[in-house]
Design a protein around this motif. Structure first.
Motif, short mmCIF file in Angstrom:
data_model
loop_
_atom_site.label_atom_id
_atom_site.label_comp_id
_atom_site.label_asym_id
_atom_site.label_seq_id
_atom_site.Cartn_x
_atom_site.Cartn_y
_atom_site.Cartn_z
N LYS A 9 40.37 39.07 48.46
CA LYS A 9 41.19 38.38 49.44
C LYS A 9 40.29 37.41 50.19
N ASP A 10 40.60 36.11 50.06
CA ASP A 10 39.83 35.05 50.72
C ASP A 10 38.34 35.18 50.40
N GLU A 11 38.03 35.17 49.11
CA GLU A 11 36.65 35.32 48.65
C GLU A 11 36.24 34.17 47.75
N GLU A 12 36.65 32.94 48.07
CA GLU A 12 36.39 31.81 47.18
C GLU A 12 34.90 31.59 46.93
N GLU A 13 34.05 31.89 47.90
CA GLU A 13 32.62 31.66 47.73
C GLU A 13 31.97 32.70 46.81
N GLY A 14 32.62 33.85 46.66
CA GLY A 14 31.99 34.92 45.90
C GLY A 14 32.39 35.01 44.44
N ILE A 15 33.39 34.25 44.01
CA ILE A 15 33.91 34.39 42.64
C ILE A 15 32.87 33.98 41.60
N ALA A 16 32.34 32.77 41.73
CA ALA A 16 31.38 32.27 40.73
C ALA A 16 30.11 33.12 40.65
N PRO A 17 29.45 33.46 41.80
CA PRO A 17 28.27 34.32 41.69
C PRO A 17 28.57 35.68 41.07
N PHE A 18 29.73 36.22 41.35
CA PHE A 18 30.10 37.51 40.80
C PHE A 18 30.22 37.43 39.28
N VAL A 19 30.97 36.46 38.80
CA VAL A 19 31.17 36.33 37.35
C VAL A 19 29.85 36.06 36.65
N SER A 20 29.01 35.22 37.23
CA SER A 20 27.73 34.89 36.62
C SER A 20 26.84 36.12 36.47
N ARG A 21 26.79 36.94 37.49
CA ARG A 21 25.89 38.11 37.45
C ARG A 21 26.46 39.24 36.59
N VAL A 22 27.76 39.49 36.72
CA VAL A 22 28.36 40.63 36.05
C VAL A 22 28.51 40.38 34.55
N SER A 23 28.85 39.15 34.16
CA SER A 23 29.07 38.87 32.74
C SER A 23 27.82 39.10 31.92
N VAL A 24 26.64 38.79 32.47
CA VAL A 24 25.38 39.03 31.77
C VAL A 24 25.18 40.52 31.53
N ILE A 25 25.50 41.32 32.54
CA ILE A 25 25.35 42.78 32.43
C ILE A 25 26.32 43.34 31.39
N LEU A 26 27.55 42.83 31.38
CA LEU A 26 28.54 43.31 30.43
C LEU A 26 28.19 42.91 28.99
N ASP A 27 27.67 41.71 28.82
CA ASP A 27 27.26 41.29 27.47
C ASP A 27 26.16 42.21 26.93
N ALA A 28 25.27 42.67 27.82
CA ALA A 28 24.16 43.51 27.39
C ALA A 28 24.60 44.90 26.95
N SER A 44 45.43 35.84 48.98
CA SER A 44 44.43 34.96 49.57
C SER A 44 45.06 33.66 50.06
N ARG A 45 44.48 33.11 51.13
CA ARG A 45 44.95 31.84 51.69
C ARG A 45 43.95 30.71 51.49
N GLU A 51 39.44 29.22 42.18
CA GLU A 51 38.10 29.51 41.67
C GLU A 51 38.17 30.44 40.46
N VAL A 52 39.08 31.40 40.50
CA VAL A 52 39.25 32.28 39.35
C VAL A 52 39.74 31.49 38.14
N ALA A 53 40.66 30.54 38.38
CA ALA A 53 41.17 29.71 37.30
C ALA A 53 40.05 28.89 36.65
N CYS A 64 43.24 37.20 35.94
CA CYS A 64 43.64 37.40 37.33
C CYS A 64 45.12 37.75 37.44
N ILE A 65 45.43 38.60 38.40
CA ILE A 65 46.79 38.87 38.84
C ILE A 65 46.87 38.43 40.29
N SER A 66 47.84 37.60 40.62
CA SER A 66 48.01 37.14 41.99
C SER A 66 49.25 37.79 42.59
N LEU A 67 49.07 38.53 43.68
CA LEU A 67 50.18 39.19 44.33
C LEU A 67 50.90 38.23 45.27
N SER A 68 52.16 38.53 45.55
CA SER A 68 52.99 37.61 46.33
C SER A 68 52.58 37.52 47.79
#
Length: 315
Positions: A9-28, A44-45, A51-53, A64-68
């Motif tokens: 919720k309202d985490e636009e700054e954290g999406i890219a760093p999260f995906v970058s770090r976690v995807s490497v771990i998952l690939d391994a 989120s507002r 950013e997820v898109a 992603c699932i976006s709730l109403s």
């Protein structure tokens, strides 16, 4: 497939760093069926969904699932469990305070046969002193009052096997305390230990009032002992009052009547009035939850999805 479930919720700054770090771990992990990162946008507002898109366009495994609207973290976790495709599902916060490197340890324990692998913080040095004290008090109180014991200092960060996810999905209650549901489901469980880091981007959405509300939900959803306590207390007060009344009668017979004191009268009225109001408040907490359950409203409503291969649903 392994699903990383991320309520945001309202985490636009954290999406890219999260995906970058976690995807490497998952690939391994070299999981034969692959992996997915499933965000649940809880009303989120800001530009969180956008950013997820962007991340989905770069890697279709980011979905992603976006709730109403904002339904709360417990409802967002429920929505994610309903839509997760993985044979194992790992809820993880986007702030990366729970280190994603621990995922490898969780998967290793899962492959050894454990159905639930929950993360436990070695210490809470990153929290303030009041938060450490209240957290410790809460876990002790919950496990004392409730039959569903939750591991101390374990949050939502854990691995859930598909059969555990299916059991939790069958639970119909609207007042959802996910840690309690995880504990109630049972199965073969073990722990992994880790040190929690400081939040690097964004700010927490949990203030002390929300934590207090979550604590009340946890205790009232897992135990009826608070109701019994006031029944016992009422019985003790009634018995004490009876003996005191007998004492007053005997004293009046022996020594005669005297003028009652105003201070003692006010103390008695205020004390018993306070006891009654507190007991009504405890009763009201349970009645309010009964009201929510009888409405049978959906736990969440899906507004749109990104990359999730099913139609938006309401539960």
């Amino acid at each position: 497939m392994i699903t990383i479930l991320v309520p945001v919720k309202d985490e636009e700054e954290g999406i890219a760093p999260f995906v970058s770090r976690v995807s490497v771990i998952l690939d391994a992990l070299n999981e034969p069926e692959g992996w997915e990162i499933l965000f649940v946008d809880d009303g989120s507002r800001d530009r969180t969904l956008a950013e997820v898109a962007v991340q989905h366009a770069r890697d279709p495994r980011v979905r992603c699932i976006s709730l109403s609207r904002n339904f709360g973290k417990e409802a967002a976790l429920s929505a994610g469990l309903d839509h997760a495709a993985g044979r194992a599902v790992i809820p993880l916060d986007v702030d990366l305070q729970d280190p994603p490197e621990v995922i490898a340890d969780m998967v290793r324990s899962w492959r050894e046969g454990f159905d639930v692998v929950y993360g436990v913080r070695r210490n809470r040095e990153s929290d303030s002193l009041p938060k450490r004290l209240t957290a410790d008090l809460y876990y002790r109180a919950h496990n004392y009052l409730s039959a569903d014991k939750i591991p101390e200092h374990a949050g939502d960060f854990r691995l859930l096997d598909r059969k555990v996810v299916d059991v939790i999905r069958m639970m119909p209650e609207r007042n959802r305390f996910m840690k309690g549901l995880f504990a109630w489901a049972g199965f073969h469980q073990t722990a992994v230990y880790y040190d929690r880091a400081e939040r690097e981007v964004g700010t927490t959405k949990f203030n002390y009032w929300k934590l207090w509300t979550l604590a009340l939900d946890g205790i009232t959803s897992g135990s009826t002992l608070p109701l019994r306590v006031w029944s016992y207390l009422g019985g003790i007060v009634a018995i004490g009052t009876l003996f005191y009344a007998l004492y007053l009668v005997l004293r009046t017979i022996v020594h005669g009547g005297d003028v009652p004191g105003y201070p003692s009268l006010m103390v008695a009225i205020l004390f018993f009035g306070g006891v009654q109001l507190i007991s009504l408040g405890v009763l009201g907490e349970y009645v309010g939850r009964i009201l929510v359950e009888t409405k049978h409203r959906p736990i969440y409503v899906v507004r749109e999805t990104i990359g999730v291969p099913i139609q938006p649903v309401t539960r």
